[in-house]
Structures are given as structure tokens and as C-alpha cells.
Design a protein around this motif. Structure first.
Motif, PDB file in Angstrom:
ATOM      1  N   PHE A 330      -8.770  -5.730  -3.421  1.00 17.11           N
ATOM      2  CA  PHE A 330      -9.212  -4.551  -4.182  1.00 17.11           C
ATOM      3  C   PHE A 330      -8.016  -3.725  -4.637  1.00 17.11           C
ATOM      4  O   PHE A 330      -7.945  -3.301  -5.793  1.00 17.11           O
ATOM      5  CB  PHE A 330     -10.141  -3.694  -3.326  1.00 17.11           C
ATOM      6  N   VAL A 331      -7.052  -3.523  -3.749  1.00 20.06           N
ATOM      7  CA  VAL A 331      -5.898  -2.686  -4.077  1.00 20.06           C
ATOM      8  C   VAL A 331      -5.089  -3.287  -5.225  1.00 20.06           C
ATOM      9  O   VAL A 331      -4.649  -2.581  -6.142  1.00 20.06           O
ATOM     10  CB  VAL A 331      -5.010  -2.500  -2.836  1.00 20.06           C
ATOM     11  N   PHE A 332      -4.911  -4.615  -5.196  1.00 20.93           N
ATOM     12  CA  PHE A 332      -4.060  -5.268  -6.186  1.00 20.93           C
ATOM     13  C   PHE A 332      -4.830  -5.813  -7.389  1.00 20.93           C
ATOM     14  O   PHE A 332      -4.234  -6.452  -8.252  1.00 20.93           O
ATOM     15  CB  PHE A 332      -3.283  -6.417  -5.540  1.00 20.93           C
ATOM     16  N   ALA A 333      -6.142  -5.548  -7.467  1.00 17.85           N
ATOM     17  CA  ALA A 333      -6.934  -6.079  -8.581  1.00 17.85           C
ATOM     18  C   ALA A 333      -6.377  -5.666  -9.944  1.00 17.85           C
ATOM     19  O   ALA A 333      -6.240  -6.504 -10.844  1.00 17.85           O
ATOM     20  CB  ALA A 333      -8.394  -5.660  -8.441  1.00 17.85           C
ATOM     21  N   PRO A 334      -6.039  -4.366 -10.171  1.00 21.09           N
ATOM     22  CA  PRO A 334      -5.464  -4.007 -11.484  1.00 21.09           C
ATOM     23  C   PRO A 334      -4.140  -4.716 -11.754  1.00 21.09           C
ATOM     24  O   PRO A 334      -3.854  -5.102 -12.890  1.00 21.09           O
ATOM     25  CB  PRO A 334      -5.275  -2.487 -11.374  1.00 21.09           C
ATOM     26  N   VAL A 335      -3.314  -4.865 -10.717  1.00 19.13           N
ATOM     27  CA  VAL A 335      -2.016  -5.526 -10.885  1.00 19.13           C
ATOM     28  C   VAL A 335      -2.212  -6.992 -11.263  1.00 19.13           C
ATOM     29  O   VAL A 335      -1.570  -7.498 -12.187  1.00 19.13           O
ATOM     30  CB  VAL A 335      -1.185  -5.410  -9.593  1.00 19.13           C
ATOM     31  N   VAL A 336      -3.112  -7.662 -10.556  1.00 16.84           N
ATOM     32  CA  VAL A 336      -3.372  -9.070 -10.856  1.00 16.84           C
ATOM     33  C   VAL A 336      -3.950  -9.217 -12.253  1.00 16.84           C
ATOM     34  O   VAL A 336      -3.602 -10.148 -12.997  1.00 16.84           O
ATOM     35  CB  VAL A 336      -4.320  -9.680  -9.802  1.00 16.84           C
ATOM     36  N   GLY A 337      -4.840  -8.281 -12.639  1.00 18.83           N
ATOM     37  CA  GLY A 337      -5.402  -8.331 -13.985  1.00 18.83           C
ATOM     38  C   GLY A 337      -4.341  -8.261 -15.059  1.00 18.83           C
ATOM     39  O   GLY A 337      -4.423  -8.948 -16.087  1.00 18.83           O
ATOM     40  N   ARG A 338      -3.306  -7.440 -14.837  1.00 16.69           N
ATOM     41  CA  ARG A 338      -2.209  -7.347 -15.812  1.00 16.69           C
ATOM     42  C   ARG A 338      -1.297  -8.576 -15.744  1.00 16.69           C
ATOM     43  O   ARG A 338      -0.797  -9.060 -16.765  1.00 16.69           O
ATOM     44  CB  ARG A 338      -1.401  -6.067 -15.565  1.00 16.69           C
ATOM     45  N   LEU A 339      -1.069  -9.065 -14.522  1.00 17.75           N
ATOM     46  CA  LEU A 339      -0.205 -10.238 -14.378  1.00 17.75           C
ATOM     47  C   LEU A 339      -0.759 -11.445 -15.120  1.00 17.75           C
ATOM     48  O   LEU A 339       0.000 -12.286 -15.623  1.00 17.75           O
ATOM     49  CB  LEU A 339      -0.034 -10.579 -12.895  1.00 17.75           C
ATOM     50  N   LEU A 340      -2.086 -11.523 -15.201  1.00 19.02           N
ATOM     51  CA  LEU A 340      -2.702 -12.672 -15.847  1.00 19.02           C
ATOM     52  C   LEU A 340      -2.392 -12.742 -17.345  1.00 19.02           C
ATOM     53  O   LEU A 340      -2.629 -13.772 -17.974  1.00 19.02           O
ATOM     54  CB  LEU A 340      -4.221 -12.647 -15.634  1.00 19.02           C
ATOM     55  N   HIS A 341      -1.860 -11.653 -17.926  1.00 20.18           N
ATOM     56  CA  HIS A 341      -1.492 -11.669 -19.339  1.00 20.18           C
ATOM     57  C   HIS A 341      -0.035 -12.062 -19.555  1.00 20.18           C
ATOM     58  O   HIS A 341       0.375 -12.316 -20.677  1.00 20.18           O
ATOM     59  CB  HIS A 341      -1.749 -10.293 -19.968  1.00 20.18           C
ATOM     60  N   SER A 342       0.734 -12.109 -18.475  1.00 25.73           N
ATOM     61  CA  SER A 342       2.151 -12.436 -18.631  1.00 25.73           C
ATOM     62  C   SER A 342       2.594 -13.609 -17.752  1.00 25.73           C
ATOM     63  O   SER A 342       3.653 -14.186 -17.988  1.00 25.73           O
ATOM     64  CB  SER A 342       3.013 -11.206 -18.295  1.00 25.73           C
ATOM     65  N   VAL A 343       1.797 -13.942 -16.753  1.00 28.43           N
ATOM     66  CA  VAL A 343       2.138 -15.026 -15.848  1.00 28.43           C
ATOM     67  C   VAL A 343       1.016 -16.061 -15.876  1.00 28.43           C
ATOM     68  O   VAL A 343      -0.167 -15.704 -15.845  1.00 28.43           O
ATOM     69  CB  VAL A 343       2.330 -14.511 -14.403  1.00 28.43           C
ATOM     70  N   SER A 344       1.377 -17.320 -15.948  1.00 28.67           N
ATOM     71  CA  SER A 344       0.373 -18.375 -15.961  1.00 28.67           C
ATOM     72  C   SER A 344      -0.459 -18.348 -14.680  1.00 28.67           C
ATOM     73  O   SER A 344       0.080 -18.170 -13.583  1.00 28.67           O
ATOM     74  CB  SER A 344       1.040 -19.737 -16.109  1.00 28.67           C
ATOM     75  N   PRO A 345      -1.790 -18.507 -14.790  1.00 29.37           N
ATOM     76  CA  PRO A 345      -2.622 -18.593 -13.585  1.00 29.37           C
ATOM     77  C   PRO A 345      -2.158 -19.690 -12.630  1.00 29.37           C
ATOM     78  O   PRO A 345      -2.407 -19.618 -11.434  1.00 29.37           O
ATOM     79  CB  PRO A 345      -4.016 -18.900 -14.146  1.00 29.37           C
TER      80      PRO A 345
END
Length: 538
Positions: A330-345
Motif C-alpha cells: 500500500f505504501v509503495f503503490a504510487p511509486v510502483v505505479g510511476r515506475l511502471l512507466h519508466s521501468v520494464s515490468p
């Protein structure tokens, strides 16, 4: 056979999910869609956080305890695909109502349960409710949010709320248990279900009925086949793998599940479009999701049993460890959401599964006679961060690689493979751990050379209830307790090792299977060319 046109050509997305002139309440819809997995995850994790309390309250032996968890997960896995189809055909809002009501009924049954069998019933009703809410809420997110960037962030938030319930609920449930009222945790589910019902009222309905029909033969063969397979796994650890009923159970399950695949390949409107697995990213993510979540849940279930059932630790301590494991999602959900636009899944999933493997491997070396519960903080942190990286990535890749007209099926399939791993984790983990412990128990007790007046009752309890029973009866000789704790520790050390291995395999398969996709956008709409092979005869 030819697949329906809307699958072969995603540009033909069928009718809009909202009729012309409909007021789309995006905020209200997302609020309801986020509340649903939050409450469902509470119902999911409560049995695990209260394993020790429930085992003592109902005097449950190993398979009875496992079935409290399995009774929730099996309906989730078995009916998610059908619920996805029902929501697409008849509207997702109605299904949200139904799921919330089932959660309410299941929690009430659990609060009033006089026996462990009624607890199974309550867990099964909760599982049916969650099975309706998981895919429906995710499909509503996909329907109301249209751009890839917004959808990825919304899916990451959905995944965050999915983990939030599992993070905070065990502490609250543990506090209720310490106060002598473990039923309070299930009252919490009932309250959450009522709130979800109220939130759904203002949500905008959506559907995608084109090409969707109920597949009853597929549903029956899948439901019965999977249930029989899981039943044989749970019971086999207790009665023995060579027993005729266990062998027959696995044979029946194999025939039914093979029939399910044949039916799905031949029916014009399948419950599960197997052709979706021709999409490389969807297929690879589906495989690693089952394997990786299997490893994750083996660790979570084993940690709960280790602290609650083996060591009889304070239920709040178990809740704190669950917070460490679930909170980062939950804490890192926004961070992961942004990472998905710059880092390959590919990299996020590989790293996430690798961290889960490291955490589970650390626990392999734990001594069951060491009652310092804080040692679970370190592996729990690895597990929690790893799960935060994987859960949103799994949902994003799966949902964004199928046409919008198949959002219901795509989200249902995503939830299915995830929850299949969830179901297999505690079922297989407990079968291995308790089976290993019970196989070592009688010889180890015999080596104690207890006096006849003590050996008789100890061996009688061991034969009737296994290691978990010997460990839980306070009047037995101390030596018998030590033996039971030792063999149970050995069993769950093996379970931790298997969980670590599964997560490591998922990391390697992701790294290799998604190779060559690093230069592609992290979030992309599937194109007609990508799905063109799905129109080929099967």
C-alpha cells in the motif's frame, strides 16, 4: 474454431460500457472499486492471523485448521471466471452488491460458529463474496479509466488497497483475540461489507456483453476438478498419499481438468479464452504469478502457523509481522505505479520475486525453540517489498494487454492465477509441513522411552491428532512437547525452503521469459497485429 471478432481485433471493442447520456461518476466508482478488495483481503487474511487462536478454540487438528483457510480460497479460485462473465453480461454493479452481501453473510456465520465445520461454511461464503468482488472491482477500474497512464496508476492503487486490508487487519484481529473476543475480527468484515454496499450505490455500472455467455460445462468441470485436487492434497497429508481415496481423487481431478481444457477450446464462448495465453507477456506473467504467489503464501501461512500454532505467540505479534509483509504494497503503490512507466515490468517482477525468495530462505534457518518473534522482521521486510513490486505489476501487465472489451475476462483471469497460487500455498505448504512432522513424530516419541503410563496417552494423542495435537495439549510430559515442536519446526523449515524455491523460479522465468521486451513501453494497448494469431483455428 475461430475466436470471436472482438478478441481477434481489439479495435472492435463492442458497445461502450456506459449507455449514451449516462453520468459517469469516476470518483464514486473508483472508491467502491478500491473498497471491495480492501474488505475482501481482510476476509482472506483473518484465518491466517488467527490460526493459533482458532486451533485452540476449536481444538482443530492439522487438516481442519488448513480447511479454514482453504474454504475461503477455493471458492475464490473456482468461481472468479464465472463471476467475471456474469459481471460482463448482467452488469458489474449488481455483482458488487452480491459479493458484499455474501461477505456479510460469511462474517456473521463465522461470528456465531459453534464448531469448526461452521467456520468452514463462513469462510466459504466469504470466499464466494471475494470471488465476486475481486474481478468485478478490477474490471470497473479498467472501464472507468481510459488512458494507459491513468489506468496503470488506478490499478496500482487497487493493488495497494488489496494489500492494505491484509496489512492492518491482523493487528486489529490480534487485539480482539487478546481481549478474549476473536470474533471481533469477523465483525470488522461485516462492517466493511455494509460500507461497501453503501459505496456501490453511487458507482456507475458497466458491462461488456458482446460475445460473452455463461459456460456451464466449463464451470462445472473446473470447479469440481480443482476442488477435488485440493481436497486430495489436504487429506493426503493426514491419511497418507497411498490411500485409495486420495489416488482416486487425483485421477478424477486430472480427468475433469483435462475435460475443462477441451471444453474451453471447443466452446464458442469459453469461460477462459485460452487464446489470451498466446500473448507472450500475458502468458509469462500468468505462469510466474501462480508460482510466485504460491511461494509468497507458503511463507505467510507458515509464518502464521509457526508463531501462532507452534509457539503460541501473542496474536498481536503475528499482526505486526503481517503488517511488515503486507504494508509496503500500500505504501509503495504510487511509486510502483510511476515506475511502471519508466521501468520494464520484467525487472520489477524479477526483483520482486527474488526478494520474496531471499526472505523465505532466511526463515529456513530459524529454530522453533527460539521464541524471539522479532526475528521475522528481516525476512518479512524482504517479503513485503518484493510483494509490493510484484502485485501491481502483475495486474498492470495482465489487464493492459487484452482488449478493453475483454477487461472482465482479463481481470478475472488475472485474479484467478493469483488466487490459484494463494490457494495452493497454504494447501501444499501445510500438506508438506504437517506430513513431514507427522512422519517423524512417532519414532521421535518412541526414542524418549517414556514410562508406560505416560507413553500410552502420548502415543494415542499423536496417532489421533498428529504433531499439532501433541504440541497443543498442556498436560503432556515436557519431553513430548519438545519432540512435537522439533518435528513441526522441521516440517515448516521445509515449507519455507519450498516457498523460497518457488519465488526464485518465478524470478528466473520472468527474467528469461520476458527478455526482449525491455525496449517496449511499460504500458501499452495491445494491437490488432498482436492478437491476430488468436483468430487462427485451434
Amino acid at each position: 474454431m475461430t475466436y470471436p471478432n472482438q478478441l481477434a481485433n481489439p479495435s472492435n471493442q463492442g458497445p461502450e460500457p456506459y449507455p449514451p447520456g449516462t453520468q459517469v461518476r469516476v470518483g464514486a466508482t473508483l472508491t467502491a472499486a478500491f473498497a471491495a478488495p480492501f474488505v475482501s483481503s481482510i476476509a482472506n487474511v483473518i484465518p491466517g492471523s488467527l490460526n493459533g487462536v482458532l486451533q485452540q478454540h476449536f481444538h482443530a487438528h492439522a487438516s481442519q485448521l488448513t480447511w479454514i483457510t482453504a474454504a475461503f480460497l477455493i471458492p475464490v479460485v473456482v468461481f472468479e471466471l464465472t463471476f467475471g462473465a456474469i459481471g460482463d453480461i448482467f452488469g458489474r454493479k449488481r455483482l458488487m452488491y452480491l459479493g458484499s452481501l455474501l461477505l456479510l453473510a460469511g462474517s456473521v456465520a463465522s461470528v456465531l460458529a459453534p464448531t469448526v465445520e461452521v467456520m468452514w461454511l463462513g469462510a466459504a461464503l466469504n470466499g464466494l463474496g471475494a470471488g465476486a468482488l475481486y474481478p468485478t472491482s478490477l474490471a470497473m477500474v479498467a472501464a472507468v479509466v481510459h488512458t494507459p497512464v491513468q489506468r496503470t496508476r488506478a490499478i496500482a492503487a487497487w493493488a495497494g488497497f488489496l494489500s492494505l486490508g491484509g496489512a492492518i487487519c491482523p493487528i486489529i484481529a490480534g487485539a480482539f483475540a487478546n481481549a478474549g473476543w476473536w470474533q471481533g475480527g469477523y465483525v470488522l468484515i461485516a462492517v466493511g461489507a455494509v460500507i461497501t454496499l453503501a459505496l456501490v450505490i453511487r458507482a456507475t455500472d458497466s458491462s461488456a456483453p458482446m460475445g460473452r455467455k455463461l459456460d456451464l460445462p466449463g464451470q462445472v468441470t473446473f470447479a469440481v476438478g480443482l476442488t477435488v485436487a485440493l481436497w486430495a492434497t489436504v487429506q493426503g497429508s493426514e491419511v497418507g498419499w497411498s490411500q485409495p481415496e486420495i489416488i482416486i481423487g487425483y485421477l478424477v481431478a486430472a480427468v475433469l481438468l483435462a475435460s475443462f481444457i477441451i471444453i474451453e477450446l471447443r466452446t464458442p464462448s469459453p469461460l477462459l479464452h485460452l487464446g489470451m495465453f498466446r500473448i507472450r507477456s500475458f502468458s509469462i506473467v500468468g505462469i510466474v504469478t501462480v508460482i510466485g504467489t504460491f511461494g509468497f503464501l507458503i511463507y505467510c501461512f507458515s509464518t502464521s502457523v509457526w508463531l501462532g500454532v507452534l509457539q503460541h505467540q501473542n496474536a498481536v505479534y503475528i499482526g505486526v509481522i503481517w503488517l511488515v509483509m503486507q504494508g509496503p504494497s500500500f505504501v509503495f503503490a504510487p511509486v510502483v505505479g510511476r515506475l511502471l512507466h519508466s521501468v520494464s515490468p520484467r525487472w520489477l517482477l524479477s526483483l520482486g520475486f527474488a526478494l520474496i525468495a531471499v526472505g523465505a530462505f532466511i526463515a529456513v534457518g530459524f529454530d522453533p525453540h527460539d521464541f524471539d518473534w522479532t526475528k521475522f522482521f528481516l525476512p518479512g521486510a524482504f517479503i513485503g517489498i518484493g510483494w509490493a513490486l510484484t502485485i501491481a505489476s502483475i495486474s498492470e501487465v495482465s489487464v493492459n494487454t487484452v482488449p478493453k472489451s475483454l477487461a472482465g475476462m482479463g481481470s478475472a483471469t488475472t485474479n484467478l492465477v493469483r488466487d490459484l497460487g494463494f490457494a495452493l500455498g497454504p494447501v501444499i505448504g501445510s500438506a508438506i509441513a504437517f506430513g513431514t512432522a507427522n512422519s517423524q513424530l512417532i519414532p521421535a516419541l518412541g526414542a524418549l522411552n517414556l514410562p508406560a503410563e505416560q507413553a500410552g496417552p502420548v502415543l494415542g494423542i499423536a496417532q489421533a491428532g498428529g504433531a499439532i495435537a501433541v504440541n497443543s495439549v498442556p498436560t503432556l510430559p515436557a519431553g513430548a512437547h519438545e519432540v512435537a515442536l522439533t518435528v513441526l519446526g522441521s516440517g515448516f523449515q521445509l515449507a519455507f525452503l519450498i516457498g523460497a524455491t518457488a519465488a526464485a523460479v518465478a524470478a528466473v522465468v520472468t527474467l528469461i521469459g520476458l527478455a526482449g521486451m525491455d525496449n517496449q513501453p511499460a504500458v501499452e494497448e495491445v494491437t490488432a497485429q498482436d492478437l491476430e494469431p488468436l483468430a487462427d483455428p485451434v
